[in-house]
Design a protein around this motif. Structure first.
Motif, PDB file in Angstrom:
ATOM      1  N   SER A  36       0.864  -1.189   0.000  1.00  0.00           N
ATOM      2  CA  SER A  36       0.000   0.000   0.000  1.00  0.00           C
ATOM      3  C   SER A  36       0.897   1.235   0.000  1.00  0.00           C
ATOM      4  CB  SER A  36      -0.916   0.004   1.229  1.00  0.00           C
ATOM      5  OG  SER A  36      -1.765  -1.137   1.200  1.00  0.00           O
ATOM      6  N   VAL A  37       0.876   1.946  -1.082  1.00  0.00           N
ATOM      7  CA  VAL A  37       1.814   3.037  -1.301  1.00  0.00           C
ATOM      8  C   VAL A  37       1.091   4.376  -1.195  1.00  0.00           C
ATOM      9  CG1 VAL A  37       3.514   4.039  -2.860  1.00  0.00           C
ATOM     10  CG2 VAL A  37       3.126   1.555  -2.846  1.00  0.00           C
ATOM     11  N   LEU A  38       1.667   5.308  -0.427  1.00  0.00           N
ATOM     12  CA  LEU A  38       1.136   6.660  -0.284  1.00  0.00           C
ATOM     13  C   LEU A  38       2.202   7.668  -0.683  1.00  0.00           C
ATOM     14  CD1 LEU A  38      -0.702   6.465   3.175  1.00  0.00           C
ATOM     15  CD2 LEU A  38      -1.783   6.625   0.924  1.00  0.00           C
ATOM     16  N   ALA A  39       1.755   8.824  -1.101  1.00  0.00           N
ATOM     17  CA  ALA A  39       2.695   9.920  -1.324  1.00  0.00           C
ATOM     18  C   ALA A  39       3.312  10.321   0.012  1.00  0.00           C
ATOM     19  CB  ALA A  39       1.968  11.111  -1.955  1.00  0.00           C
ATOM     20  N   GLU A  40       4.467  10.962  -0.034  1.00  0.00           N
ATOM     21  CA  GLU A  40       5.138  11.371   1.193  1.00  0.00           C
ATOM     22  C   GLU A  40       4.224  12.252   2.026  1.00  0.00           C
ATOM     23  OE1 GLU A  40       7.962  10.295   2.304  1.00  0.00           O
ATOM     24  OE2 GLU A  40       8.324   9.059   0.527  1.00  0.00           O
ATOM     25  N   ALA A  41       4.195  12.025   3.345  1.00  0.00           N
ATOM     26  CA  ALA A  41       3.264  12.722   4.243  1.00  0.00           C
ATOM     27  C   ALA A  41       3.475  14.225   4.243  1.00  0.00           C
ATOM     28  CB  ALA A  41       3.397  12.175   5.663  1.00  0.00           C
ATOM     29  N   ASP A  42       4.726  14.701   4.080  1.00  0.00           N
ATOM     30  CA  ASP A  42       4.968  16.142   4.139  1.00  0.00           C
ATOM     31  C   ASP A  42       4.444  16.857   2.898  1.00  0.00           C
ATOM     32  OD1 ASP A  42       6.732  15.236   2.275  1.00  0.00           O
ATOM     33  OD2 ASP A  42       8.542  16.009   3.235  1.00  0.00           O
ATOM     34  N   SER A  43       3.923  16.101   1.944  1.00  0.00           N
ATOM     35  CA  SER A  43       3.339  16.724   0.759  1.00  0.00           C
ATOM     36  C   SER A  43       1.899  17.137   0.991  1.00  0.00           C
ATOM     37  CB  SER A  43       3.401  15.765  -0.437  1.00  0.00           C
ATOM     38  OG  SER A  43       4.732  15.449  -0.762  1.00  0.00           O
ATOM     39  N   ASP A  48      -5.766  16.206  -0.400  1.00  0.00           N
ATOM     40  CA  ASP A  48      -6.054  14.959   0.307  1.00  0.00           C
ATOM     41  C   ASP A  48      -4.957  13.936  -0.001  1.00  0.00           C
ATOM     42  OD1 ASP A  48      -8.423  15.960   1.345  1.00  0.00           O
ATOM     43  OD2 ASP A  48      -9.564  15.371  -0.440  1.00  0.00           O
ATOM     44  N   PRO A  49      -4.735  12.980   0.932  1.00  0.00           N
ATOM     45  CA  PRO A  49      -3.704  11.961   0.700  1.00  0.00           C
ATOM     46  C   PRO A  49      -3.970  11.173  -0.581  1.00  0.00           C
ATOM     47  CG  PRO A  49      -4.435  11.925   2.980  1.00  0.00           C
ATOM     48  CD  PRO A  49      -5.370  12.847   2.251  1.00  0.00           C
ATOM     49  N   LEU A  50      -2.896  10.887  -1.305  1.00  0.00           N
ATOM     50  CA  LEU A  50      -2.991  10.108  -2.536  1.00  0.00           C
ATOM     51  C   LEU A  50      -2.280   8.774  -2.345  1.00  0.00           C
ATOM     52  CD1 LEU A  50      -2.137  12.827  -5.243  1.00  0.00           C
ATOM     53  CD2 LEU A  50      -4.336  12.301  -4.182  1.00  0.00           C
ATOM     54  N   SER A  73      -7.247  -0.137  -5.682  1.00  0.00           N
ATOM     55  CA  SER A  73      -7.717   0.753  -4.610  1.00  0.00           C
ATOM     56  C   SER A  73      -7.108   2.156  -4.674  1.00  0.00           C
ATOM     57  CB  SER A  73      -7.422   0.129  -3.241  1.00  0.00           C
ATOM     58  OG  SER A  73      -7.964  -1.161  -3.134  1.00  0.00           O
ATOM     59  N   PRO A  74      -7.268   2.855  -5.794  1.00  0.00           N
ATOM     60  CA  PRO A  74      -6.730   4.216  -5.861  1.00  0.00           C
ATOM     61  C   PRO A  74      -7.415   5.133  -4.852  1.00  0.00           C
ATOM     62  CG  PRO A  74      -8.161   3.768  -7.743  1.00  0.00           C
ATOM     63  CD  PRO A  74      -7.969   2.474  -7.033  1.00  0.00           C
ATOM     64  N   GLN A  75      -6.629   5.943  -4.211  1.00  0.00           N
ATOM     65  CA  GLN A  75      -7.129   6.859  -3.175  1.00  0.00           C
ATOM     66  C   GLN A  75      -6.963   8.296  -3.660  1.00  0.00           C
ATOM     67  OE1 GLN A  75      -5.376   6.179   0.659  1.00  0.00           O
ATOM     68  NE2 GLN A  75      -6.371   7.948   1.613  1.00  0.00           N
ATOM     69  N   ASN A  76      -8.123   8.951  -3.903  1.00  0.00           N
ATOM     70  CA  ASN A  76      -8.147  10.354  -4.360  1.00  0.00           C
ATOM     71  C   ASN A  76      -7.397  10.541  -5.680  1.00  0.00           C
ATOM     72  OD1 ASN A  76      -9.570  11.336  -1.996  1.00  0.00           O
ATOM     73  ND2 ASN A  76      -7.641  11.084  -0.883  1.00  0.00           N
ATOM     74  N   LEU A  77      -7.495   9.536  -6.531  1.00  0.00           N
ATOM     75  CA  LEU A  77      -6.845   9.598  -7.841  1.00  0.00           C
ATOM     76  C   LEU A  77      -7.895   9.456  -8.942  1.00  0.00           C
ATOM     77  CD1 LEU A  77      -3.773   7.273  -7.208  1.00  0.00           C
ATOM     78  CD2 LEU A  77      -3.738   9.766  -7.392  1.00  0.00           C
ATOM     79  N   THR A  78      -7.669  10.128 -10.053  1.00  0.00           N
ATOM     80  CA  THR A  78      -8.559  10.002 -11.198  1.00  0.00           C
ATOM     81  C   THR A  78      -8.150   8.789 -12.026  1.00  0.00           C
ATOM     82  OG1 THR A  78      -7.168  11.371 -12.629  1.00  0.00           O
ATOM     83  CG2 THR A  78      -8.773  12.515 -11.249  1.00  0.00           C
ATOM     84  N   GLU A  79      -8.990   8.419 -12.974  1.00  0.00           N
ATOM     85  CA  GLU A  79      -8.642   7.314 -13.889  1.00  0.00           C
ATOM     86  C   GLU A  79      -7.385   7.651 -14.679  1.00  0.00           C
ATOM     87  OE1 GLU A  79     -11.921   6.334 -16.367  1.00  0.00           O
ATOM     88  OE2 GLU A  79     -13.232   5.720 -14.705  1.00  0.00           O
ATOM     89  N   GLU A 115       4.448  13.905  -7.035  1.00  0.00           N
ATOM     90  CA  GLU A 115       4.292  14.868  -8.118  1.00  0.00           C
ATOM     91  C   GLU A 115       2.817  15.207  -8.327  1.00  0.00           C
ATOM     92  OE1 GLU A 115       6.106  12.997 -11.426  1.00  0.00           O
ATOM     93  OE2 GLU A 115       8.177  13.403 -10.774  1.00  0.00           O
ATOM     94  N   LEU A 116       1.970  14.185  -8.227  1.00  0.00           N
ATOM     95  CA  LEU A 116       0.530  14.420  -8.385  1.00  0.00           C
ATOM     96  C   LEU A 116      -0.006  15.319  -7.274  1.00  0.00           C
ATOM     97  CD1 LEU A 116      -0.690  10.862  -9.477  1.00  0.00           C
ATOM     98  CD2 LEU A 116      -0.691  12.957 -10.861  1.00  0.00           C
ATOM     99  N   VAL A 117       0.534  15.131  -6.061  1.00  0.00           N
ATOM    100  CA  VAL A 117       0.123  15.999  -4.951  1.00  0.00           C
ATOM    101  C   VAL A 117       0.428  17.450  -5.291  1.00  0.00           C
ATOM    102  CG1 VAL A 117       0.617  16.657  -2.565  1.00  0.00           C
ATOM    103  CG2 VAL A 117       0.291  14.254  -3.151  1.00  0.00           C
ATOM    104  N   GLU A 118       1.638  17.704  -5.788  1.00  0.00           N
ATOM    105  CA  GLU A 118       2.027  19.069  -6.135  1.00  0.00           C
ATOM    106  C   GLU A 118       1.148  19.612  -7.260  1.00  0.00           C
ATOM    107  OE1 GLU A 118       4.134  20.907  -4.448  1.00  0.00           O
ATOM    108  OE2 GLU A 118       4.369  19.184  -3.097  1.00  0.00           O
ATOM    109  N   GLU A 119       0.852  18.756  -8.229  1.00  0.00           N
ATOM    110  CA  GLU A 119      -0.003  19.201  -9.326  1.00  0.00           C
ATOM    111  C   GLU A 119      -1.401  19.557  -8.822  1.00  0.00           C
ATOM    112  OE1 GLU A 119      -0.039  16.197 -12.327  1.00  0.00           O
ATOM    113  OE2 GLU A 119       2.136  16.287 -12.675  1.00  0.00           O
ATOM    114  N   LYS A 120      -1.940  18.747  -7.941  1.00  0.00           N
ATOM    115  CA  LYS A 120      -3.286  19.008  -7.420  1.00  0.00           C
ATOM    116  C   LYS A 120      -3.292  20.236  -6.517  1.00  0.00           C
ATOM    117  CE  LYS A 120      -4.753  14.220  -7.897  1.00  0.00           C
ATOM    118  NZ  LYS A 120      -5.667  14.518  -9.027  1.00  0.00           N
ATOM    119  N   LYS A 121      -2.212  20.440  -5.771  1.00  0.00           N
ATOM    120  CA  LYS A 121      -2.111  21.654  -4.974  1.00  0.00           C
ATOM    121  C   LYS A 121      -2.103  22.886  -5.871  1.00  0.00           C
ATOM    122  CE  LYS A 121       1.103  21.703  -1.851  1.00  0.00           C
ATOM    123  NZ  LYS A 121       2.413  21.453  -1.215  1.00  0.00           N
TER     124      LYS A 121
END
Length: 231
Positions: A36-43, A48-50, A73-79, A115-121
């Protein structure tokens, strides 16, 4: 000759040590496990967590052949985000054939999630700025009012003239309703009812004063006492 089974066992042991909290063995024959892989927490600041679950199944000739890979089980991710992760896994697997690669694949996915976190931010910030600009434009237009041209002025003038005509008519009707006839005024003013009566009552009490000085010289006049008066 490559001992695929030994390389696979060694990698599984290493992965269990590196990812003790997110690693789960699902099957032993063939080896199948999930991380189960998450983006780094400090991002996580304004996003929302990805995350995703990466499931790997070894093929008999792994690592000379890529493992079977699934993104679950994508979390807060688009197709579209999921598709980019699947493409990334396939690309990284092709580039690392002949070497155990799951750690490399997981690290690449974690980096992509960050990277997706930064893009969504950035998207969220752009959306806030867009809404702010819209609010500022609305406020500006509210103070500017409506721009006037010939058509809008004539339309306003017609409405204004109609409103003024209605107000004048309303005022005229109100004034007419307040005007009273002489009879209505007489009936309303009760003091007029007994004015003549008071005059008649006082007439008998009034005496006429005569100025006697007017008649002082009457004796000096030579008046014919036998003045005949003709009928």
């Amino acid at each position: 000759m490559t001992d695929y089974e030994e390389e696979q066992r060694n990698e599984i042991e290493a992965l269990e040590s590196i990812y003790p909290d997110i690693f789960e063995i699902l099957e032993t024959e063939p080896p199948c496990f999930r991380l189960s892989v998450l983006a780094e927490a400090d991002s996580y600041e304004e996003c929302d967590p990805l995350g995703v679950d990466l499931q790997f199944t070894y093929v008999p000739t792994y690592p000379d052949a890529p493992p079977d890979m699934e993104v679950l089980s994508p979390q807060n991710l688009t197709e579209e985000d999921v598709s980019t992760i699947q493409e990334l896994l396939q690309q990284q697997a092709e580039e690392n054939l002949g070497m155990v690669m799951v750690f490399t694949l997981v690290s690449a996915v974690q980096e992509r999630l960050s990277e997706l976190v930064e893009e969504k931010k950035k998207q969220a910030e752009e959306e806030r700025e867009r809404k702010q600009r819209e609010e500022e434009e609305k406020e500006k237009k509210r103070f500017e009012g409506t721009r006037v041209n010939i058509e809008t002025f004539l339309a306003w003038k017609a409405r204004f003239d109609q409103e003024m005509a209605e107000k004048k008519k309303s005022k005229k009707d109100e004034d007419n309703s307040k005007k009273l006839s002489g009879k209505q005024l007489f009936e309303r003013d009760t003091s007029l009812n007994d004015s003549d009566a008071r005059f008649l009552d006082n007439e008998g009490d009034e005496s006429v004063e005569v100025d006697e000085s007017l008649f002082q010289d009457m004796a000096d006049l030579d008046l014919d006492e036998d003045l005949d008066l003709e009928d």
